[in-house]
Design a protein around this motif. Sequence first.
Motif, PDB file in Angstrom:
ATOM      1  N   ALA A  19       0.832  -1.210   0.000  1.00  0.00           N
ATOM      2  CA  ALA A  19       0.000   0.000   0.000  1.00  0.00           C
ATOM      3  C   ALA A  19       0.862   1.253   0.000  1.00  0.00           C
ATOM      4  CB  ALA A  19      -0.939  -0.012   1.202  1.00  0.00           C
ATOM      5  N   THR A  20       1.992   1.204   0.691  1.00  0.00           N
ATOM      6  CA  THR A  20       2.910   2.348   0.696  1.00  0.00           C
ATOM      7  C   THR A  20       3.479   2.569  -0.701  1.00  0.00           C
ATOM      8  OG1 THR A  20       3.448   1.914   3.005  1.00  0.00           O
ATOM      9  CG2 THR A  20       4.969   3.315   1.792  1.00  0.00           C
ATOM     10  N   VAL A  21       3.814   1.499  -1.394  1.00  0.00           N
ATOM     11  CA  VAL A  21       4.293   1.607  -2.781  1.00  0.00           C
ATOM     12  C   VAL A  21       3.204   2.218  -3.657  1.00  0.00           C
ATOM     13  CG1 VAL A  21       4.966   0.257  -4.822  1.00  0.00           C
ATOM     14  CG2 VAL A  21       5.984  -0.236  -2.584  1.00  0.00           C
ATOM     15  N   GLY A  22       1.964   1.762  -3.486  1.00  0.00           N
ATOM     16  CA  GLY A  22       0.852   2.327  -4.252  1.00  0.00           C
ATOM     17  C   GLY A  22       0.657   3.803  -3.965  1.00  0.00           C
ATOM     18  N   SER A  23       0.795   4.173  -2.700  1.00  0.00           N
ATOM     19  CA  SER A  23       0.670   5.576  -2.316  1.00  0.00           C
ATOM     20  C   SER A  23       1.768   6.411  -2.974  1.00  0.00           C
ATOM     21  CB  SER A  23       0.760   5.700  -0.794  1.00  0.00           C
ATOM     22  OG  SER A  23       0.669   7.041  -0.388  1.00  0.00           O
ATOM     23  N   PHE A  24       2.981   5.884  -2.960  1.00  0.00           N
ATOM     24  CA  PHE A  24       4.098   6.604  -3.575  1.00  0.00           C
ATOM     25  C   PHE A  24       3.875   6.751  -5.078  1.00  0.00           C
ATOM     26  CE2 PHE A  24       8.548   7.049  -5.033  1.00  0.00           C
ATOM     27  CZ  PHE A  24       8.862   8.195  -4.321  1.00  0.00           C
ATOM     28  N   ALA A  25       3.334   5.718  -5.710  1.00  0.00           N
ATOM     29  CA  ALA A  25       3.026   5.810  -7.148  1.00  0.00           C
ATOM     30  C   ALA A  25       2.003   6.917  -7.410  1.00  0.00           C
ATOM     31  CB  ALA A  25       2.502   4.477  -7.664  1.00  0.00           C
ATOM     32  N   HIS A  26       1.008   7.034  -6.540  1.00  0.00           N
ATOM     33  CA  HIS A  26       0.013   8.091  -6.711  1.00  0.00           C
ATOM     34  C   HIS A  26       0.643   9.466  -6.500  1.00  0.00           C
ATOM     35  CE1 HIS A  26      -3.681  10.461  -5.678  1.00  0.00           C
ATOM     36  NE2 HIS A  26      -3.994   9.932  -6.834  1.00  0.00           N
ATOM     37  N   ARG A  62       0.739  10.761   4.120  1.00  0.00           N
ATOM     38  CA  ARG A  62      -0.062  10.095   3.087  1.00  0.00           C
ATOM     39  C   ARG A  62       0.317   8.634   2.972  1.00  0.00           C
ATOM     40  NH1 ARG A  62      -1.633   7.819  -1.056  1.00  0.00           N
ATOM     41  NH2 ARG A  62      -2.715   8.568  -2.842  1.00  0.00           N
ATOM     42  N   MET A  63       1.625   8.351   2.989  1.00  0.00           N
ATOM     43  CA  MET A  63       2.075   6.971   2.885  1.00  0.00           C
ATOM     44  C   MET A  63       1.740   6.188   4.157  1.00  0.00           C
ATOM     45  SD  MET A  63       5.506   7.047   0.530  1.00  0.00           S
ATOM     46  CE  MET A  63       6.408   8.287   1.419  1.00  0.00           C
ATOM     47  N   MET A  64       1.779   6.849   5.314  1.00  0.00           N
ATOM     48  CA  MET A  64       1.405   6.188   6.565  1.00  0.00           C
ATOM     49  C   MET A  64      -0.074   5.806   6.542  1.00  0.00           C
ATOM     50  SD  MET A  64       2.403   5.096   9.506  1.00  0.00           S
ATOM     51  CE  MET A  64       3.888   5.933   9.929  1.00  0.00           C
ATOM     52  N   LEU A  65      -0.906   6.709   6.069  1.00  0.00           N
ATOM     53  CA  LEU A  65      -2.339   6.437   5.953  1.00  0.00           C
ATOM     54  C   LEU A  65      -2.589   5.249   5.025  1.00  0.00           C
ATOM     55  CD1 LEU A  65      -5.068   7.559   6.905  1.00  0.00           C
ATOM     56  CD2 LEU A  65      -5.060   9.026   4.899  1.00  0.00           C
ATOM     57  N   SER A  66      -1.867   5.193   3.937  1.00  0.00           N
ATOM     58  CA  SER A  66      -2.004   4.071   3.006  1.00  0.00           C
ATOM     59  C   SER A  66      -1.498   2.778   3.628  1.00  0.00           C
ATOM     60  CB  SER A  66      -1.259   4.366   1.707  1.00  0.00           C
ATOM     61  OG  SER A  66      -1.895   5.424   1.027  1.00  0.00           O
ATOM     62  N   ALA A  67      -0.437   2.859   4.412  1.00  0.00           N
ATOM     63  CA  ALA A  67       0.076   1.653   5.083  1.00  0.00           C
ATOM     64  C   ALA A  67      -0.969   1.098   6.042  1.00  0.00           C
ATOM     65  CB  ALA A  67       1.374   1.975   5.823  1.00  0.00           C
ATOM     66  N   VAL A  68      -1.691   1.977   6.739  1.00  0.00           N
ATOM     67  CA  VAL A  68      -2.760   1.524   7.633  1.00  0.00           C
ATOM     68  C   VAL A  68      -3.856   0.832   6.819  1.00  0.00           C
ATOM     69  CG1 VAL A  68      -4.592   2.308   9.189  1.00  0.00           C
ATOM     70  CG2 VAL A  68      -2.275   3.233   9.421  1.00  0.00           C
ATOM     71  N   ALA A  69      -4.220   1.410   5.680  1.00  0.00           N
ATOM     72  CA  ALA A  69      -5.221   0.781   4.814  1.00  0.00           C
ATOM     73  C   ALA A  69      -4.716  -0.577   4.320  1.00  0.00           C
ATOM     74  CB  ALA A  69      -5.558   1.697   3.633  1.00  0.00           C
TER      75      ALA A  69
END
Length: 128
Positions: A19-26, A62-69
């Motif tokens: 999810a962190t990778v996905g967040s970084f891509a976004h 943002r990446m932390m929030l995605s990691a939680v998701a």
Amino acid sequence: MLGFTVYDLALIVLCPLGATVGSFAHIITLCIDLKGPPRSEDDMREASPKLQEFRGAWMGLRMMLSAVAGLVVGLYFVGLIHETPANLGRIIALSVLVGYLTPKLINVQDKLIDSKIKNILKNQTDTE
């Protein structure tokens, strides 16, 4: 350990990372012109140190929030999958997509909850 299999532990660790990778891509798609590379030096501007600091904090949050998701996705599938690399890969890929879409998912969820609360309050005032 507590009844978790190796696959369960892999989900708990790898889904937040995915999810962190996905967040970084976004974040990258927000920062670059997807139509093409810069054509001149005028196309690029450097942010002030203060703005860079704010952007860095925003990116981290943002990446932390995605990691939680991603953790939620991983926990959802703990104990539910057939333990094969293909299934693990699919769930990690799902977590990458969740990380990419986290802001949109949270906005939709906020709207749904807000709407439900307003309906509850409206129904309470209508019955009184």
